[in-house]
Design an enzyme around this catalytic site. Structure first.
Site, short mmCIF file in Angstrom:
data_model
loop_
_atom_site.label_atom_id
_atom_site.label_comp_id
_atom_site.label_asym_id
_atom_site.label_seq_id
_atom_site.Cartn_x
_atom_site.Cartn_y
_atom_site.Cartn_z
N ASP A 7 0.84 -1.19 0.00
CA ASP A 7 0.00 0.00 0.00
C ASP A 7 0.88 1.24 0.00
O ASP A 7 1.73 1.41 0.87
CB ASP A 7 -0.92 0.00 1.22
CG ASP A 7 -2.12 0.91 1.04
OD1 ASP A 7 -2.51 1.14 -0.11
OD2 ASP A 7 -2.67 1.39 2.05
N HIS A 14 -3.54 14.07 0.94
CA HIS A 14 -3.70 13.18 2.09
C HIS A 14 -2.47 13.24 2.99
O HIS A 14 -2.59 13.34 4.22
CB HIS A 14 -3.93 11.75 1.61
CG HIS A 14 -4.04 10.74 2.71
ND1 HIS A 14 -5.03 10.77 3.67
CD2 HIS A 14 -3.27 9.65 3.01
CE1 HIS A 14 -4.88 9.76 4.50
NE2 HIS A 14 -3.81 9.07 4.12
N ARG A 47 1.72 16.31 13.11
CA ARG A 47 3.06 16.90 13.29
C ARG A 47 3.05 18.41 13.29
O ARG A 47 4.01 19.03 13.71
CB ARG A 47 4.01 16.40 12.18
CG ARG A 47 4.38 14.94 12.30
CD ARG A 47 5.50 14.56 11.32
NE ARG A 47 5.10 14.79 9.94
CZ ARG A 47 4.46 13.88 9.19
NH1 ARG A 47 4.15 12.69 9.69
NH2 ARG A 47 4.13 14.15 7.93
N GLU A 53 -9.36 4.25 -1.93
CA GLU A 53 -8.16 3.93 -2.69
C GLU A 53 -8.54 3.21 -3.98
O GLU A 53 -9.66 2.75 -4.16
CB GLU A 53 -7.22 3.02 -1.88
CG GLU A 53 -6.76 3.60 -0.56
CD GLU A 53 -5.56 2.87 0.02
OE1 GLU A 53 -4.80 2.26 -0.77
OE2 GLU A 53 -5.38 2.91 1.25
N ASP A 76 -9.17 0.39 2.11
CA ASP A 76 -8.19 -0.06 3.10
C ASP A 76 -8.68 0.37 4.48
O ASP A 76 -8.25 1.38 5.03
CB ASP A 76 -6.82 0.56 2.78
CG ASP A 76 -5.73 0.06 3.71
OD1 ASP A 76 -5.84 -1.08 4.18
OD2 ASP A 76 -4.78 0.81 3.96
N GLN A 92 -3.81 2.29 15.08
CA GLN A 92 -2.72 2.71 14.20
C GLN A 92 -1.85 3.78 14.85
O GLN A 92 -0.61 3.73 14.79
CB GLN A 92 -3.31 3.24 12.89
CG GLN A 92 -2.29 3.70 11.86
CD GLN A 92 -2.96 4.30 10.63
OE1 GLN A 92 -4.18 4.32 10.52
NE2 GLN A 92 -2.16 4.79 9.70
N LYS A 108 -4.36 -1.94 10.38
CA LYS A 108 -4.67 -2.08 8.95
C LYS A 108 -4.96 -3.52 8.53
O LYS A 108 -5.70 -3.75 7.57
CB LYS A 108 -3.48 -1.58 8.12
CG LYS A 108 -3.16 -0.11 8.27
CD LYS A 108 -4.02 0.72 7.36
CE LYS A 108 -3.50 2.14 7.26
NZ LYS A 108 -4.27 2.95 6.30
N THR A 129 -9.26 -5.60 4.10
CA THR A 129 -9.16 -4.70 2.95
C THR A 129 -10.15 -5.21 1.91
O THR A 129 -10.11 -6.38 1.54
CB THR A 129 -7.74 -4.69 2.35
OG1 THR A 129 -6.81 -4.29 3.35
CG2 THR A 129 -7.66 -3.75 1.16
#
Length: 421
Positions: A131, A138, A147, A206, A238, A245, A258, A262
């Site tokens: 992936d 994104h 961040r 996706e 996904d 996570q 994850k 999927t």
């Protein structure tokens, strides 16, 4: 040039006209042997029946048994000359002025099935699944959330297609329920981690490339030849547990957040069918290193949409619209980068694009972005919601709008069911 027409009645809004002919694998009955197929209109065309009737009469496929297999892997391995020959043959025998199938009632009854009455399955054996993280919007939004603006996108992101290796064993076909995963999460502050069902379950809009012939170990694929190793594209969700996570991903990246599920759509739209919808990919700054520099940098104009049907409701809400053009790194760059160290790809491997987010809030490709990590609840026809709840159903769709026809992907659907007690 006159628009190619089939003797099969195909509605003007269908995703599956004769210009498309996407590949899948179906079972006529739940206990029957899987067989390759293409979709046309509301019908499934059994390629094993066409093969046994001798209608694949070209030089490459006339003695081949690739359509007598229970999956597409053998056909994928044959490469673009075989794919082009199959497409040409199928468009010819399905065209309105060709009698060989049109006027053969016995073969027609044997070959065609109502799509609504068959069971679609994962169309290939997926040995490996990778992936990527190829949408700049994104990447930027995630960076801003976690961040801050000073380091929203890490410098390496503009230099190479970032990716992680996913879990092939939990890839499921559209319509399969997704069990809410359990794992560790971590609340704000210095509190102890908790264990239990995910509280921040999300989708990710996706698409994925299906690998064709692949390469030998130690022999990279040149970026300008990479398209010959991509059979086609499909829709992919996904599913992501954001709380699991966020706690686990440092320092090695996603794992339990994850790997629980999927979902992919059943029909693979070939690059040949997508060719009329090719468009220039975004200009890359700084310019990529030579091994990623393409003579032609191509994306595709594929309109994407996500509908959410909340638990207990009969109505669905369109919650975002995006486009495949929003990918910064092309699928050919992704494949070339994957192999540049000598890694071997095999027929049927799956390469996910990562979440396809656009520049505006109504084009973000996941709830993490749409709700800004739960801070801005989503409005759903009188109610609000942040992350997915048990009973929610998520449906992706994707389509290219041609002149008088569509080339579409159908839908990719999954419903959330509760974690076991």
């Amino acid at each position: 040039m006159a628009l190619l027409k089939s003797f099969i009645d195909v509605g003007s809004d269908s995703h599956f006209p004769i210009q498309n002919l996407p590949y899948g694998v179906f079972k006529p009955e739940s206990n029957s042997t899987p067989r390759p197929a293409v979709a046309i209109g509301d019908l499934v065309l059994d390629l094993s029946a066409i093969s046994e009737a001798g209608l694949f009469d070209g030089l490459i496929l006339k003695d081949a048994d690739c359509f007598l297999q229970p999956n597409l892997n053998k056909f994928l391995a044959m490469g673009r000359p075989a794919w082009k020959e199959a497409r040409s043959t199928l468009q010819r025998i399905l065209s309105s002025n060709e009698p060989i199938l049109r006027d053969n009632d016995v073969l027609r009854r044997k070959s065609f099935h109502q799509m609504s009455k068959v069971e679609m399955i994962v169309p290939m054996v997926i040995g490996d699944y990778t992936d990527f993280f190829a949408s700049m919007h994104h990447a930027k939004n995630c960076g801003l959330m976690f961040r801050g603006p000073e380091n929203a996108i890490n410098p390496n992101w503009f230099r190479l297609p970032i990716a992680y290796h996913g879990r092939a064993s939990s890839i499921v076909i559209s319509g399969t329920d997704i069990i809410r995963p359990r794992g560790q999460g971590h609340p704000q502050g210095n509190s102890e981690p908790y264990f239990g069902p995910s509280k921040k379950l999300d989708f990710e809009l996706e698409m994925a490339a299906v690998v064709g012939p692949g390469n030998e170990l130690g022999k990279p694929i040149d970026v300008n030849n990479a398209a010959d190793h991509i059979f086609g594209l499909l829709l992919m969700n996904d599913w992501s547990a954001r709380d699991i996570q966020a706690w686990e991903y440092v320092p090695l990246g996603p794992f339990l957040g994850k790997s629980f599920g999927t979902t992919i759509s059943p029909w693979i739209v070939t690059l040949d069918a997508l060719e009329p919808f090719g468009c220039q990919a975004p200009k890359q700054d700084p310019p990529p290193l030579p091994y990623l520099a393409e003579k032609e940098s191509v994306n595709y104009d594929i309109s994407l949409e996500v509908q959410l049907k909340p638990s207990g409701r009969d109505d669905s809400c369109v919650i975002t619209k995006s486009n495949f053009q929003n990918l910064y790194w092309t699928i050919t760059q992704q494949l070339a980068h994957h192999t540049v160290n000598g890694c071997n790809l095999r027929p049927g491997d799956l390469l996910g694009t990562g979440t396809i987010s656009g520049p505006e809030p109504d084009s973000y490709g996941c709830l993490l972005e749409l709700t800004w990590n739960g801070q801005k609840p989503l409005s759903l026809n009188g109610t609000t919601q942040t992350f997915l709840e048990d009973g929610d159903q998520v449906t992706f769709s994707g389509v290219c709008k041609g002149d008088g026809y569509n080339v579409g992907f159908g839908t990719c659907t999954g419903k959330i069911v509760p974690s076991p007690p």
